[in-house]
Design a protein around this motif. Structure first.
Motif, PDB file in Angstrom:
ATOM      1  N   UNK A   1       0.804  -1.216   0.000  1.00  0.00           N
ATOM      2  CA  UNK A   1       0.000   0.000   0.000  1.00  0.00           C
ATOM      3  C   UNK A   1       0.842   1.273   0.000  1.00  0.00           C
ATOM      4  N   UNK A   2       1.968   1.264   0.702  1.00  0.00           N
ATOM      5  CA  UNK A   2       2.813   2.468   0.717  1.00  0.00           C
ATOM      6  C   UNK A   2       3.342   2.774  -0.678  1.00  0.00           C
ATOM      7  N   UNK A   3       3.837   1.760  -1.376  1.00  0.00           N
ATOM      8  CA  UNK A   3       4.342   1.952  -2.742  1.00  0.00           C
ATOM      9  C   UNK A   3       3.204   2.318  -3.690  1.00  0.00           C
ATOM     10  N   UNK A   4       2.042   1.689  -3.511  1.00  0.00           N
ATOM     11  CA  UNK A   4       0.898   1.974  -4.372  1.00  0.00           C
ATOM     12  C   UNK A   4       0.427   3.410  -4.196  1.00  0.00           C
ATOM     13  N   UNK A   5       0.370   3.869  -2.949  1.00  0.00           N
ATOM     14  CA  UNK A   5      -0.041   5.249  -2.691  1.00  0.00           C
ATOM     15  C   UNK A   5       0.939   6.235  -3.315  1.00  0.00           C
ATOM     16  N   UNK A   6       2.231   5.939  -3.218  1.00  0.00           N
ATOM     17  CA  UNK A   6       3.252   6.806  -3.813  1.00  0.00           C
ATOM     18  C   UNK A   6       3.072   6.885  -5.328  1.00  0.00           C
ATOM     19  N   UNK A   7       2.821   5.754  -5.980  1.00  0.00           N
ATOM     20  CA  UNK A   7       2.637   5.750  -7.444  1.00  0.00           C
ATOM     21  C   UNK A   7       1.400   6.549  -7.847  1.00  0.00           C
ATOM     22  N   UNK A   8       0.307   6.372  -7.108  1.00  0.00           N
ATOM     23  CA  UNK A   8      -0.926   7.093  -7.440  1.00  0.00           C
ATOM     24  C   UNK A   8      -0.735   8.596  -7.267  1.00  0.00           C
ATOM     25  N   UNK A   9      -0.136   8.998  -6.154  1.00  0.00           N
ATOM     26  CA  UNK A   9       0.034  10.422  -5.886  1.00  0.00           C
ATOM     27  C   UNK A   9       1.006  11.074  -6.864  1.00  0.00           C
ATOM     28  N   UNK A  10       2.002  10.316  -7.317  1.00  0.00           N
ATOM     29  CA  UNK A  10       2.897  10.821  -8.356  1.00  0.00           C
ATOM     30  C   UNK A  10       2.137  10.999  -9.665  1.00  0.00           C
ATOM     31  N   UNK A  11       1.303  10.039  -9.993  1.00  0.00           N
ATOM     32  CA  UNK A  11       0.545  10.097 -11.242  1.00  0.00           C
ATOM     33  C   UNK A  11      -0.496  11.203 -11.277  1.00  0.00           C
ATOM     34  N   UNK A  12      -1.081  11.521 -10.124  1.00  0.00           N
ATOM     35  CA  UNK A  12      -2.110  12.559 -10.093  1.00  0.00           C
ATOM     36  C   UNK A  12      -1.542  13.954 -10.278  1.00  0.00           C
ATOM     37  N   UNK A  13      -0.289  14.155  -9.946  1.00  0.00           N
ATOM     38  CA  UNK A  13       0.345  15.448 -10.160  1.00  0.00           C
ATOM     39  C   UNK A  13       0.043  16.432  -9.049  1.00  0.00           C
ATOM     40  N   UNK A  14       0.298  17.704  -9.317  1.00  0.00           N
ATOM     41  CA  UNK A  14       0.208  18.738  -8.294  1.00  0.00           C
ATOM     42  C   UNK A  14      -1.053  19.583  -8.389  1.00  0.00           C
ATOM     43  N   UNK A  15      -1.947  19.259  -9.304  1.00  0.00           N
ATOM     44  CA  UNK A  15      -3.152  20.071  -9.442  1.00  0.00           C
ATOM     45  C   UNK A  15      -4.228  19.673  -8.443  1.00  0.00           C
ATOM     46  N   UNK A  16      -4.072  18.519  -7.785  1.00  0.00           N
ATOM     47  CA  UNK A  16      -5.017  18.051  -6.781  1.00  0.00           C
ATOM     48  C   UNK A  16      -4.253  17.657  -5.527  1.00  0.00           C
ATOM     49  N   UNK A  17      -4.984  17.554  -4.435  1.00  0.00           N
ATOM     50  CA  UNK A  17      -4.401  17.085  -3.180  1.00  0.00           C
ATOM     51  C   UNK A  17      -4.992  15.698  -2.916  1.00  0.00           C
ATOM     52  N   UNK A  18      -4.218  14.629  -3.181  1.00  0.00           N
ATOM     53  CA  UNK A  18      -4.747  13.278  -3.009  1.00  0.00           C
ATOM     54  C   UNK A  18      -4.923  12.920  -1.529  1.00  0.00           C
ATOM     55  N   UNK A  19      -6.055  12.293  -1.224  1.00  0.00           N
ATOM     56  CA  UNK A  19      -6.367  11.856   0.132  1.00  0.00           C
ATOM     57  C   UNK A  19      -6.741  10.376   0.055  1.00  0.00           C
ATOM     58  N   UNK A  20      -5.924   9.528   0.685  1.00  0.00           N
ATOM     59  CA  UNK A  20      -6.183   8.088   0.653  1.00  0.00           C
ATOM     60  C   UNK A  20      -7.189   7.697   1.728  1.00  0.00           C
ATOM     61  N   UNK A  21      -8.123   6.841   1.364  1.00  0.00           N
ATOM     62  CA  UNK A  21      -9.069   6.275   2.317  1.00  0.00           C
ATOM     63  C   UNK A  21      -9.264   4.806   1.969  1.00  0.00           C
ATOM     64  N   UNK A  22      -9.057   3.916   2.940  1.00  0.00           N
ATOM     65  CA  UNK A  22      -9.215   2.485   2.633  1.00  0.00           C
ATOM     66  C   UNK A  22     -10.673   2.061   2.466  1.00  0.00           C
ATOM     67  N   UNK A  23     -11.625   2.894   2.896  1.00  0.00           N
ATOM     68  CA  UNK A  23     -13.033   2.481   2.849  1.00  0.00           C
ATOM     69  C   UNK A  23     -13.924   3.458   2.091  1.00  0.00           C
ATOM     70  N   UNK A  24     -13.365   4.321   1.303  1.00  0.00           N
ATOM     71  CA  UNK A  24     -14.153   5.337   0.598  1.00  0.00           C
ATOM     72  C   UNK A  24     -15.027   4.708  -0.484  1.00  0.00           C
TER      73      UNK A  24
END
Length: 151
Positions: free
Chosen positions: A66-89
């Motif tokens: 999950x730590x590596x996956x979150x890093x990849x997603x947040x890198x891919x989303x870029x700086x135009x948004x503020x990514x917020x991870x939730x395991x149950x969203x």
């Protein structure tokens, strides 16, 4: 010497570099005077993962980091948004990453599909020798989908 193309190119490069450096240094002052617009505010984008790997042997041999996956997603989303991870969203405004592992020659390879606002993008497969690279590529391809979703 003053008419040489090399000298002109070097001078043009020096002037351009100086102008770019001055613009960077004076950006706050230019924004304060109104000459430059303020940067667009970031909005929160809630994201989550769903591991859809069906084969239990593959699921055990290829746990989702999950730590590596979150890093990849947040890198891919870029700086135009503020990514917020939730395991149950859950919901139409949540960026869902469906990830699936397959084993090929003993190696774990992932594929990712993104879903937001009823729209689907993917699947994206890992690049060779780049674990979870499919998540970064899927997040990059989801950027246009984020524009259509109301905050």
């Amino acid at each position: 010497m003053f008419r040489s193309d090399v000298f002109r190119a070097v001078m043009a490069l020096a002037v351009t570099g100086s102008a770019a450096g001055a613009l960077i240094v004076f950006t706050p002052e230019l924004r304060a005077t109104g000459l430059l617009p303020d940067p667009a505010p970031q909005r929160d984008v809630v994201y989550t993962f769903i591991n859809i790997t069906d084969d239990l042997d593959t699921r055990q041999a290829c746990p989702l980091d999950l730590a590596a996956a979150r890093d990849k997603v947040e890198t891919g989303l870029g700086q135009t948004v503020r990514p917020v991870y939730s395991p149950i969203a859950d919901g139409p405004d949540v960026l869902v990453h469906e990830v699936e592992a397959v084993r090929r020659n003993g190696d774990c390879q992932w594929s990712s599909t993104v879903l937001i606002g009823g729209r689907l993008e993917g699947p994206h497969d890992d690049q060779p020798d780049a674990a979870l690279s499919s998540l970064e590529r899927a997040s990059r391809s989801a950027r246009p989908l984020l524009l259509d979703v109301r905050p």
